[in-house]
Design a protein around this motif. Structure first.
Motif, PDB file in Angstrom:
ATOM      1  N   ASN A 136       7.124  -3.025 -12.989  1.00 35.26           N
ATOM      2  CA  ASN A 136       7.567  -1.684 -13.394  1.00 35.26           C
ATOM      3  C   ASN A 136       8.040  -0.864 -12.198  1.00 35.26           C
ATOM      4  N   GLY A 137       8.795  -1.508 -11.315  1.00 35.65           N
ATOM      5  CA  GLY A 137       9.438  -0.768 -10.250  1.00 35.65           C
ATOM      6  C   GLY A 137       8.750  -0.893  -8.903  1.00 35.65           C
ATOM      7  N   THR A 138       9.265  -0.130  -7.948  1.00 30.94           N
ATOM      8  CA  THR A 138       8.772  -0.140  -6.585  1.00 30.94           C
ATOM      9  C   THR A 138       8.142   1.212  -6.275  1.00 30.94           C
ATOM     10  N   PHE A 139       7.008   1.194  -5.610  1.00 30.01           N
ATOM     11  CA  PHE A 139       6.353   2.436  -5.244  1.00 30.01           C
ATOM     12  C   PHE A 139       5.999   2.401  -3.772  1.00 30.01           C
ATOM     13  N   ASP A 140       5.795   3.597  -3.190  1.00 31.22           N
ATOM     14  CA  ASP A 140       5.531   3.673  -1.758  1.00 31.22           C
ATOM     15  C   ASP A 140       4.041   3.545  -1.478  1.00 31.22           C
ATOM     16  N   ARG A 141       3.696   3.652  -0.190  1.00 30.72           N
ATOM     17  CA  ARG A 141       2.302   3.420   0.195  1.00 30.72           C
ATOM     18  C   ARG A 141       1.362   4.515  -0.299  1.00 30.72           C
ATOM     19  N   LYS A 142       1.927   5.608  -0.811  1.00 33.24           N
ATOM     20  CA  LYS A 142       1.105   6.656  -1.396  1.00 33.24           C
ATOM     21  C   LYS A 142       1.112   6.587  -2.919  1.00 33.24           C
ATOM     22  N   ASN A 143       1.575   5.438  -3.452  1.00 28.64           N
ATOM     23  CA  ASN A 143       1.546   5.140  -4.882  1.00 28.64           C
ATOM     24  C   ASN A 143       2.477   6.020  -5.707  1.00 28.64           C
ATOM     25  N   LYS A 144       3.568   6.436  -5.098  1.00 28.26           N
ATOM     26  CA  LYS A 144       4.592   7.175  -5.829  1.00 28.26           C
ATOM     27  C   LYS A 144       5.762   6.241  -6.121  1.00 28.26           C
ATOM     28  N   LEU A 145       6.168   6.180  -7.396  1.00 25.82           N
ATOM     29  CA  LEU A 145       7.294   5.337  -7.775  1.00 25.82           C
ATOM     30  C   LEU A 145       8.575   5.850  -7.120  1.00 25.82           C
ATOM     31  N   VAL A 146       9.306   4.925  -6.481  1.00 28.79           N
ATOM     32  CA  VAL A 146      10.532   5.317  -5.790  1.00 28.79           C
ATOM     33  C   VAL A 146      11.784   4.771  -6.469  1.00 28.79           C
ATOM     34  N   ASP A 147      11.640   3.706  -7.271  1.00 28.92           N
ATOM     35  CA  ASP A 147      12.772   3.226  -8.063  1.00 28.92           C
ATOM     36  C   ASP A 147      12.229   2.331  -9.175  1.00 28.92           C
ATOM     37  N   SER A 148      13.104   1.915 -10.065  1.00 25.70           N
ATOM     38  CA  SER A 148      12.692   1.099 -11.218  1.00 25.70           C
ATOM     39  C   SER A 148      13.095  -0.359 -11.058  1.00 25.70           C
ATOM     40  N   ILE A 149      13.376  -0.749  -9.831  1.00 27.95           N
ATOM     41  CA  ILE A 149      13.820  -2.122  -9.577  1.00 27.95           C
ATOM     42  C   ILE A 149      12.608  -3.053  -9.497  1.00 27.95           C
ATOM     43  N   ASN A 150      12.621  -4.081 -10.313  1.00 26.44           N
ATOM     44  CA  ASN A 150      11.553  -5.075 -10.272  1.00 26.44           C
ATOM     45  C   ASN A 150      11.886  -6.147  -9.245  1.00 26.44           C
ATOM     46  N   GLY A 151      10.868  -6.878  -8.833  1.00 28.50           N
ATOM     47  CA  GLY A 151      11.060  -7.920  -7.835  1.00 28.50           C
ATOM     48  C   GLY A 151       9.751  -8.203  -7.132  1.00 28.50           C
ATOM     49  N   PRO A 152       9.801  -8.878  -5.980  1.00 29.09           N
ATOM     50  CA  PRO A 152       8.564  -9.164  -5.242  1.00 29.09           C
ATOM     51  C   PRO A 152       7.770  -7.879  -4.996  1.00 29.09           C
ATOM     52  N   ILE A 171      -5.668  -6.141  -9.425  1.00 25.60           N
ATOM     53  CA  ILE A 171      -5.817  -5.693  -8.043  1.00 25.60           C
ATOM     54  C   ILE A 171      -6.028  -4.182  -8.042  1.00 25.60           C
ATOM     55  N   LEU A 172      -7.069  -3.742  -7.364  1.00 31.98           N
ATOM     56  CA  LEU A 172      -7.274  -2.329  -7.081  1.00 31.98           C
ATOM     57  C   LEU A 172      -6.764  -2.069  -5.669  1.00 31.98           C
ATOM     58  N   ILE A 173      -5.996  -0.993  -5.495  1.00 31.18           N
ATOM     59  CA  ILE A 173      -5.426  -0.666  -4.200  1.00 31.18           C
ATOM     60  C   ILE A 173      -5.810   0.762  -3.810  1.00 31.18           C
ATOM     61  N   ASN A 174      -5.673   1.054  -2.540  1.00 30.29           N
ATOM     62  CA  ASN A 174      -5.995   2.399  -2.081  1.00 30.29           C
ATOM     63  C   ASN A 174      -4.958   3.401  -2.584  1.00 30.29           C
ATOM     64  N   GLY A 175      -5.378   4.644  -2.682  1.00 32.88           N
ATOM     65  CA  GLY A 175      -4.508   5.733  -3.096  1.00 32.88           C
ATOM     66  C   GLY A 175      -5.226   7.031  -2.809  1.00 32.88           C
ATOM     67  N   ILE A 176      -4.980   8.090  -3.596  1.00 29.47           N
ATOM     68  CA  ILE A 176      -5.783   9.291  -3.407  1.00 29.47           C
ATOM     69  C   ILE A 176      -7.229   8.996  -3.794  1.00 29.47           C
ATOM     70  N   ASN A 177      -7.430   8.005  -4.647  1.00 26.05           N
ATOM     71  CA  ASN A 177      -8.741   7.383  -4.858  1.00 26.05           C
ATOM     72  C   ASN A 177      -8.496   5.880  -4.911  1.00 26.05           C
ATOM     73  N   ALA A 178      -8.182   5.335  -6.074  1.00 27.08           N
ATOM     74  CA  ALA A 178      -7.793   3.924  -6.174  1.00 27.08           C
ATOM     75  C   ALA A 178      -6.766   3.774  -7.285  1.00 27.08           C
ATOM     76  N   GLY A 179      -5.782   2.889  -7.062  1.00 33.69           N
ATOM     77  CA  GLY A 179      -4.769   2.615  -8.064  1.00 33.69           C
ATOM     78  C   GLY A 179      -4.968   1.223  -8.649  1.00 33.69           C
ATOM     79  N   LEU A 180      -4.522   1.046  -9.886  1.00 36.73           N
ATOM     80  CA  LEU A 180      -4.678  -0.226 -10.594  1.00 36.73           C
ATOM     81  C   LEU A 180      -3.349  -0.952 -10.713  1.00 36.73           C
ATOM     82  N   LEU A 181      -3.317  -2.201 -10.239  1.00 38.16           N
ATOM     83  CA  LEU A 181      -2.221  -3.134 -10.502  1.00 38.16           C
ATOM     84  C   LEU A 181      -2.731  -4.121 -11.543  1.00 38.16           C
ATOM     85  N   GLU A 182      -2.252  -3.970 -12.788  1.00 38.04           N
ATOM     86  CA  GLU A 182      -2.740  -4.814 -13.871  1.00 38.04           C
ATOM     87  C   GLU A 182      -1.972  -6.128 -13.919  1.00 38.04           C
ATOM     88  N   ASN A 183      -2.706  -7.219 -13.984  1.00 38.45           N
ATOM     89  CA  ASN A 183      -2.134  -8.553 -14.096  1.00 38.45           C
ATOM     90  C   ASN A 183      -1.552  -8.729 -15.493  1.00 38.45           C
TER      91      ASN A 183
END
Length: 659
Positions: A544-560, A589-601
């Motif tokens: 569901n797109g690309t997001f930056d290291r602060k977990n903000k979506l920056v575009d809707s391009i899928n990929g690695p 995968i749980l990742i860091n963020g303002i608390n924690a973000g969820l990457l759902e498999n």
């Protein structure tokens, strides 16, 4: 009850009891948004006194009982505010009561000055009046703060204190300024690891009281040159050598203290060139950086001591012995104040990993932190709400583990010499039945510590590099000035190396960001040289797109799946925890963020073996990070569903029940 007592008792409301927060609309269901600060549950335990990241100590008799207590202002999140540590025994080195939050609002750059034995509180441009009762609520303007903004472009420390500089009976102002313009902060090493920018500057100015009007004079000289310590000067004027005049002791951005002897008179001060404070053991240094000393006769023995805040929230007593050597006052080494244990803490930017380290059937914590240490925090009873022991520093090859950047190990320059930013996972790396530690740090070098002990009695061997069978030269981030050794793993700094048997073949693989910030899978295999890793494969995809290291979506391009596309000091910094968070049978995968973000498999493509993850947002809008957090999954209640324990930058741990 007096006013002061009522104020601090009103602050007893637990800081961790946050209200349930509104959830992002794209987040998987999470009925509880509560992050509970983890208690020790160990009332007889004594630990280092501490607040969150950055401690500004304000020693004073806060409760009017005749002894010195500690107020500490802490300006970072989430442990921010002003905190009262009560001296309940009256001793010079007491075990303080746990912190009571007496104000929600910290005071940035606050300094305490003792005038006729009474504390006075200044921040840039003004004095805070009636501080015990109103903190920053009542103030009196002294001199325009923006005068220094016109002189310096990059001010990080701006420290104002009272002193009767020339003994004429009125109060002058001393100002410590850190100027970082020459330093620049990021990516300035040449190919030999030499920093090509300038140093941090720490200047000391005099604002003189002239017939009741304050006039900015100039930088104070020592040895004929302006005082210029290595940033964060925190100047203190007192008679440290008991010769009747006022000397100067400055802190710095790093860890040492500079003494400037007054070789003039009390009325006409003249300062000699600075010297680092030292004793028979060598140069006196604090454990970490960004030190903030305050001078006063803490132990009331007739000489002037130092009470010093350290970056990780601890506060130390540096005792003046009353002796001099070669004309310099002799101080003892820093001794960190203690408190009754309340909430579990390990330094700052703590990075926990939950595992049964001592093989006694319950989950302990192995943690890194900003100072570069690794600690073992033992679960003492295995209950749903465990009882915890104090952190114990781990050793390897009988030496305390401490990774540090030194002069050239941090992309952000030599001022970060004492930081290590250890982040880790724990797994049986060499298939011998014992848990090992796999670690990354400020250097970006992924290494491991072999457990050469026995089950239940772990012992670590010296650090070893992780081995990868590269085809050609060993890759590294483009901005590293140094070259990694052949067949080692150099990746982005401060990002978790997760040891996990991803393909279920009985061998422990590695998942970590690669040199360009993509999450990569390093498959383990057996070779004639032993167990090795294949080069990283980008088998993880964003659905569901690309997001930056602060977990903000920056575009809707899928990929690695790229978890950080930034460079230099903004690279890396990703913390990871793997587990079946939503209890659907696959690994999220749980990742860091303002608390924690969820990457759902979302599942694996059978042909390409690519696994797609959808980013579901942060678990809550509760802010637990200014820099970063670190998630680890726990199962203390043995219900089979993982809960979340979050290490925050204040060094404390926050628990989320996955209900």
């Amino acid at each position: 009850m007096n006013v002061t007592k009522s104020i601090f008792l009103a602050g007893l409301l637990a800081f961790c009891s946050c209200k349930e927060q509104k959830q992002p609309s794209n987040l998987a269901e999470a009925p509880s948004a509560r992050f509970e600060r983890l208690p020790y549950n160990n009332p007889d335990l004594t630990v280092d006194l501490g607040v969150g990241l950055w401690a500004s100590p304000l020693p004073m008799d806060y409760d009017n009982d005749g002894d010195y207590d500690l107020l500490v202002s802490c300006s970072d999140v989430p442990f921010n505010g002003i905190f009262f540590f009560e001296n309940t025994s009256g001793d010079s080195f007491p075990v303080f009561a746990p912190a009571v939050k007496v104000s929600d609002d910290p005071v940035k750059h606050i300094q305490v000055s003792y005038v006729d034995g009474e504390p006075r509180f200044l921040r840039p441009g003004e004095e805070l009046k009636d501080f015990k009762n109103t903190f920053a609520g009542t103030s009196e303007a002294l001199y325009p703060e923006d005068a220094f903004g016109k002189l310096h472009n990059k001010i990080r420390f701006n420290q104002w204190k009272y002193v009767d500089y020339e003994n004429d009976g009125d109060l002058d102002i001393i100002v410590g300024i850190q100027d970082g313009e020459d330093y620049g902060w990021d990516n300035a090493f040449d190919e030999n690891g030499v920093w090509t920018n300038g140093p941090l500057h720490g200047f000391v100015y005099l604002i003189e009281n002239v017939n009741g009007i304050y006039e900015l004079k100039d930088k104070i000289l020592a040895g004929g040159e302006p005082i210029d310590v290595y940033g964060a000067p925190t100047p203190n004027f007192d008679d440290y050598d008991n010769d009747g005049d006022l000397d100067i002791i400055c802190g710095e951005f790093m860890d040492k203290f500079t003494w400037f002897e007054n070789i003039g008179t009390r009325e006409k001060p003249k300062y000699a060139k600075g010297k680092y404070l030292e004793n028979d053991k060598g140069t006196i240094a604090m454990d970490l950086e960004m030190i903030l000393p305050v001078s006063l006769d803490w132990d009331k023995d007739g000489d002037i001591d130092l009470v010093v805040g350290d970056e990780d929230g601890r506060v130390a007593f540096v005792e003046n012995t009353g002796k001099t050597k070669n004309g310099m006052p002799v101080f003892n080494d820093p001794k960190y104040f203690q408190q009754k244990a309340e909430h579990v803490k390990f330094g700052a930017l703590v990075t926990p990993f939950s595992t049964d380290w001592d093989d006694d059937g319950d989950e302990d914590l192995i943690c890194g932190n900003s100072a570069g240490y690794i600690s073992f925090i033992e679960n003492l009873d295995g209950k749903d709400t465990p009882k915890w022991d104090a952190p114990k520093l781990l050793s390897a090859d009988d030496e305390t583990i401490r990774i540090q950047a030194g002069e050239s190990g941090s992309i952000q320059g030599p001022c970060e010499a004492k930081w290590g930013y250890t982040t880790l996972s724990v797994e049986d790396w060499n298939n011998d039945g014992l848990k090992d530690i796999i670690l990354n740090s400020i250097w970006g070098k992924v290494v491991w510590y072999e457990n050469i002990g026995t089950k239940g009695n772990p012992k670590l061997a010296a650090e070893k590099p992780i081995q990868v069978q590269w085809e050609g030269e060993t890759p590294k981030p483009d901005w590293y000035w140094w070259d990694p050794k052949p067949n080692t793993l150099a990746t982005q700094w401060r990002t978790t190396p997760t040891a996990i048997d991803w393909n279920k073949d009985g061998l422990t693989d590695l998942i970590v960001l690669d040199t360009e910030g993509y999450l990569s899978y390093y498959e383990r295999y057996k070779s004639e040289n032993g167990l090795m890793l294949r080069p990283g494969q980008r088998i993880f995809s964003s659905g569901n797109g690309t997001f930056d290291r602060k977990n903000k979506l920056v575009d809707s391009i899928n990929g690695p799946l790229r978890l950080n596309a930034e460079k230099y000091g903004s690279s890396g910094r990703r913390k990871l925890a793997f587990g079946d968070w939503d209890n659907d049978g696959d690994v999220d995968i749980l990742i860091n963020g303002i608390n924690a973000g969820l990457l759902e498999n979302m599942g694996e493509d059978a042909e390409s073996k690519t696994v797609t993850f959808n980013f579901k947002g942060d678990l809550s809008d509760k802010k637990l990070a200014g820099h970063t957090t670190n998630p680890t999954l726990v199962n203390w209640d043995n219900e089979g569903k993982p809960d979340l324990l979050l290490g925050a930058e204040d060094g404390y741990f926050y628990y989320w029940k996955n209900d």
